[in-house]
Scaffold this motif. Sequence first.
Motif, PDB file in Angstrom:
ATOM      1  N   ASP A 103     -33.867  22.340  26.181  1.00  0.00           N
ATOM      2  CA  ASP A 103     -32.963  23.477  25.974  1.00  0.00           C
ATOM      3  C   ASP A 103     -33.556  24.797  26.452  1.00  0.00           C
ATOM      4  N   ALA A 104     -34.886  24.939  26.345  1.00  0.00           N
ATOM      5  CA  ALA A 104     -35.532  26.182  26.801  1.00  0.00           C
ATOM      6  C   ALA A 104     -35.316  26.336  28.301  1.00  0.00           C
ATOM      7  N   TYR A 105     -35.511  25.248  29.046  1.00  0.00           N
ATOM      8  CA  TYR A 105     -35.355  25.303  30.504  1.00  0.00           C
ATOM      9  C   TYR A 105     -33.895  25.368  30.919  1.00  0.00           C
ATOM     10  N   ASP A 106     -33.053  24.658  30.201  1.00  0.00           N
ATOM     11  CA  ASP A 106     -31.683  24.447  30.646  1.00  0.00           C
ATOM     12  C   ASP A 106     -30.773  25.605  30.238  1.00  0.00           C
ATOM     13  N   LEU A 107     -30.922  26.071  29.005  1.00  0.00           N
ATOM     14  CA  LEU A 107     -29.955  27.017  28.442  1.00  0.00           C
ATOM     15  C   LEU A 107     -30.583  28.379  28.154  1.00  0.00           C
ATOM     16  N   ALA A 108     -31.738  28.384  27.451  1.00  0.00           N
ATOM     17  CA  ALA A 108     -32.312  29.659  27.014  1.00  0.00           C
ATOM     18  C   ALA A 108     -32.704  30.533  28.199  1.00  0.00           C
ATOM     19  N   CYS A 208     -33.792  15.347  42.708  1.00  0.00           N
ATOM     20  CA  CYS A 208     -32.501  15.157  42.032  1.00  0.00           C
ATOM     21  C   CYS A 208     -31.445  14.858  43.102  1.00  0.00           C
ATOM     22  N   ALA A 209     -30.532  13.932  42.793  1.00  0.00           N
ATOM     23  CA  ALA A 209     -29.520  13.546  43.780  1.00  0.00           C
ATOM     24  C   ALA A 209     -28.551  14.692  44.073  1.00  0.00           C
ATOM     25  N   VAL A 210     -28.457  15.660  43.150  1.00  0.00           N
ATOM     26  CA  VAL A 210     -27.500  16.756  43.351  1.00  0.00           C
ATOM     27  C   VAL A 210     -28.175  17.976  43.976  1.00  0.00           C
ATOM     28  N   CYS A 211     -29.306  18.423  43.412  1.00  0.00           N
ATOM     29  CA  CYS A 211     -29.909  19.692  43.868  1.00  0.00           C
ATOM     30  C   CYS A 211     -31.165  19.490  44.721  1.00  0.00           C
ATOM     31  N   LEU A 212     -31.697  18.266  44.781  1.00  0.00           N
ATOM     32  CA  LEU A 212     -32.856  17.905  45.605  1.00  0.00           C
ATOM     33  C   LEU A 212     -34.197  18.450  45.116  1.00  0.00           C
ATOM     34  N   TRP A 213     -34.206  19.175  43.997  1.00  0.00           N
ATOM     35  CA  TRP A 213     -35.472  19.683  43.434  1.00  0.00           C
ATOM     36  C   TRP A 213     -36.130  18.556  42.630  1.00  0.00           C
ATOM     37  N   ALA A 218     -40.774  12.707  31.836  1.00  0.00           N
ATOM     38  CA  ALA A 218     -41.289  12.691  30.465  1.00  0.00           C
ATOM     39  C   ALA A 218     -41.579  11.236  30.123  1.00  0.00           C
ATOM     40  N   GLY A 219     -42.865  10.849  30.118  1.00  0.00           N
ATOM     41  CA  GLY A 219     -43.208   9.429  29.941  1.00  0.00           C
ATOM     42  C   GLY A 219     -42.654   8.665  31.130  1.00  0.00           C
ATOM     43  N   THR A 220     -41.721   7.725  30.849  1.00  0.00           N
ATOM     44  CA  THR A 220     -41.135   6.968  31.958  1.00  0.00           C
ATOM     45  C   THR A 220     -39.676   7.378  32.202  1.00  0.00           C
ATOM     46  N   THR A 221     -39.235   8.461  31.556  1.00  0.00           N
ATOM     47  CA  THR A 221     -37.858   8.934  31.758  1.00  0.00           C
ATOM     48  C   THR A 221     -37.839  10.069  32.783  1.00  0.00           C
ATOM     49  N   VAL A 222     -36.908   9.978  33.711  1.00  0.00           N
ATOM     50  CA  VAL A 222     -36.839  10.953  34.799  1.00  0.00           C
ATOM     51  C   VAL A 222     -35.426  11.517  34.855  1.00  0.00           C
ATOM     52  N   ARG A 223     -35.300  12.864  34.809  1.00  0.00           N
ATOM     53  CA  ARG A 223     -33.979  13.480  34.966  1.00  0.00           C
ATOM     54  C   ARG A 223     -34.133  14.924  35.427  1.00  0.00           C
ATOM     55  N   CYS A 224     -33.058  15.457  36.005  1.00  0.00           N
ATOM     56  CA  CYS A 224     -33.079  16.847  36.454  1.00  0.00           C
ATOM     57  C   CYS A 224     -33.102  17.746  35.219  1.00  0.00           C
ATOM     58  N   ARG A 225     -33.846  18.867  35.302  1.00  0.00           N
ATOM     59  CA  ARG A 225     -33.900  19.788  34.167  1.00  0.00           C
ATOM     60  C   ARG A 225     -32.558  20.469  33.904  1.00  0.00           C
ATOM     61  N   TYR A 226     -31.687  20.494  34.908  1.00  0.00           N
ATOM     62  CA  TYR A 226     -30.364  21.095  34.735  1.00  0.00           C
ATOM     63  C   TYR A 226     -29.414  19.972  34.322  1.00  0.00           C
ATOM     64  N   ARG A 328     -24.551  27.694  31.808  1.00  0.00           N
ATOM     65  CA  ARG A 328     -24.592  26.729  30.709  1.00  0.00           C
ATOM     66  C   ARG A 328     -23.987  27.363  29.463  1.00  0.00           C
ATOM     67  N   SER A 329     -24.234  28.666  29.288  1.00  0.00           N
ATOM     68  CA  SER A 329     -23.733  29.349  28.103  1.00  0.00           C
ATOM     69  C   SER A 329     -22.490  30.148  28.465  1.00  0.00           C
ATOM     70  N   VAL A 330     -21.347  29.754  27.929  1.00  0.00           N
ATOM     71  CA  VAL A 330     -20.110  30.492  28.214  1.00  0.00           C
ATOM     72  C   VAL A 330     -20.201  31.885  27.593  1.00  0.00           C
ATOM     73  N   HIS A 331     -20.986  32.008  26.533  1.00  0.00           N
ATOM     74  CA  HIS A 331     -21.197  33.301  25.893  1.00  0.00           C
ATOM     75  C   HIS A 331     -21.906  34.274  26.846  1.00  0.00           C
ATOM     76  N   ARG A 332     -22.927  33.786  27.541  1.00  0.00           N
ATOM     77  CA  ARG A 332     -23.638  34.613  28.520  1.00  0.00           C
ATOM     78  C   ARG A 332     -22.712  34.947  29.686  1.00  0.00           C
ATOM     79  N   LEU A 333     -21.901  33.988  30.093  1.00  0.00           N
ATOM     80  CA  LEU A 333     -20.964  34.228  31.196  1.00  0.00           C
ATOM     81  C   LEU A 333     -20.011  35.360  30.836  1.00  0.00           C
ATOM     82  N   LEU A 334     -19.437  35.299  29.618  1.00  0.00           N
ATOM     83  CA  LEU A 334     -18.508  36.346  29.191  1.00  0.00           C
ATOM     84  C   LEU A 334     -19.196  37.706  29.157  1.00  0.00           C
ATOM     85  N   ALA A 335     -20.418  37.735  28.616  1.00  0.00           N
ATOM     86  CA  ALA A 335     -21.144  39.008  28.520  1.00  0.00           C
ATOM     87  C   ALA A 335     -21.387  39.580  29.920  1.00  0.00           C
ATOM     88  N   ASP A 336     -21.768  38.729  30.866  1.00  0.00           N
ATOM     89  CA  ASP A 336     -22.030  39.222  32.225  1.00  0.00           C
ATOM     90  C   ASP A 336     -20.744  39.654  32.926  1.00  0.00           C
TER      91      ASP A 336
END
Length: 385
Positions: A103-108, A208-213, A218-226, A328-336
């Motif tokens: 959540d720190a990387y994705d949303l915060a 990542c198949a979508v963004c290529l980054w 984490a251990g043996t689990t692999v996923r995009c941070r977004y 990710r945060s609709v609240h941040r989107l509205l504020a901006d």
Amino acid sequence: MTQWLTGAWDHPAERAHRVVAATLRAAYAWTVRREHHDAMREVARMTGVIMEAHGPGHGPVTPIDLVGCLRRPLGLLPALATGSDETIRQVVLLDGEDRLTPDAYDLACEYALPIGGPSDLAPWMPTWTWMRADQIRGETFIRLIETNNQTGYVASRRFLIEHPAATVSELRERVSETGVSLPRRGYTAIPADHLHHSAGGESWWWPCAVCLWPMAVAGTTVRCRYRPHAAVYQVAEGRTATSRPSLHRIDEGRSRHAKPVARPAADSCCVEFGVWRFVVVPGASELRVMRSLEELGATVELWPERDRYDLHVRAGEMEFRVDLKEYRSVHRLLADLRARPPAARVLLPKTHEHQLETLRTALPSLHVTTETKFGTEVRRAMRTE
Ligand SMILES: [Zn+2]
């Protein structure tokens, strides 16, 4: 810059935003306290910001109190206990081993702010922990924007989006082929928690198949941070200790993208997290929307007038201006959107179309559409040509 620390912002929503930004910055500093001798000073400074926001007798009063708060939902902090931003209240920034949470990387990171100003910042603090997204974009392309070089700006921005990670030699070759200028803060080593180490001593990463980054490992689990790039994989080691490991998809979703193939980490590099999160991630959607409109026969110009908006679309007799908003945060989107009204119609990409009703309710005068609806509109404009 002292106004950032002396409480010039009295609006509760702004105070809450400042508290989230300070907790993110403190959480990052806490995770690197063994590598950077002044990291604890940064945690203490952020404790001061949070104490000022809360006033006497409320909230954490020492750096260690604050670190305790970072291991619990942010909504327990008095400044965040009320207000409409439900998503951020649920967020916990440090996990059981005091690492930053997904959540720190994705949303915060959407809440980052230059609290205290950049002048006295520790150089080891990455941009995404203290700069707003538009500041990161501005800083990345500053030279091209200053010289009013629109063609160079588009080429350079597109290059980063299409090549967010590569080997140094691939990168060098592509730069000399295209003649693009790379930003000052360009490519860096692949972060350690985005690498998988095989028993034979080799290190690997997966785009990542979508963004290529490089995806997070984490251990043996692999996923995009977004997380809207939703595929989750499990690592399967290769036949021998030195052979290439592969991935098996373990989430429920289906995808039109091919399964990522492991790439050796030796000599590989990638754009830094802030550039990835605020240039490459939205850019992957911008390019995808552009390609799908071009397939309908429309002509699309990217980031016109040095990024006044995202896409200028000509379809038949019609012209459209759209600005993709992928928060990710609709609240941040509205504020901006309230703080900086967009210069074009807002377009929500496919992964964010569910935010349409919230935007319409909160900002009835906002001109907003979705990727699906906009595609229909362009198709219709092409037919009436
Ligand atoms: Zn991704």
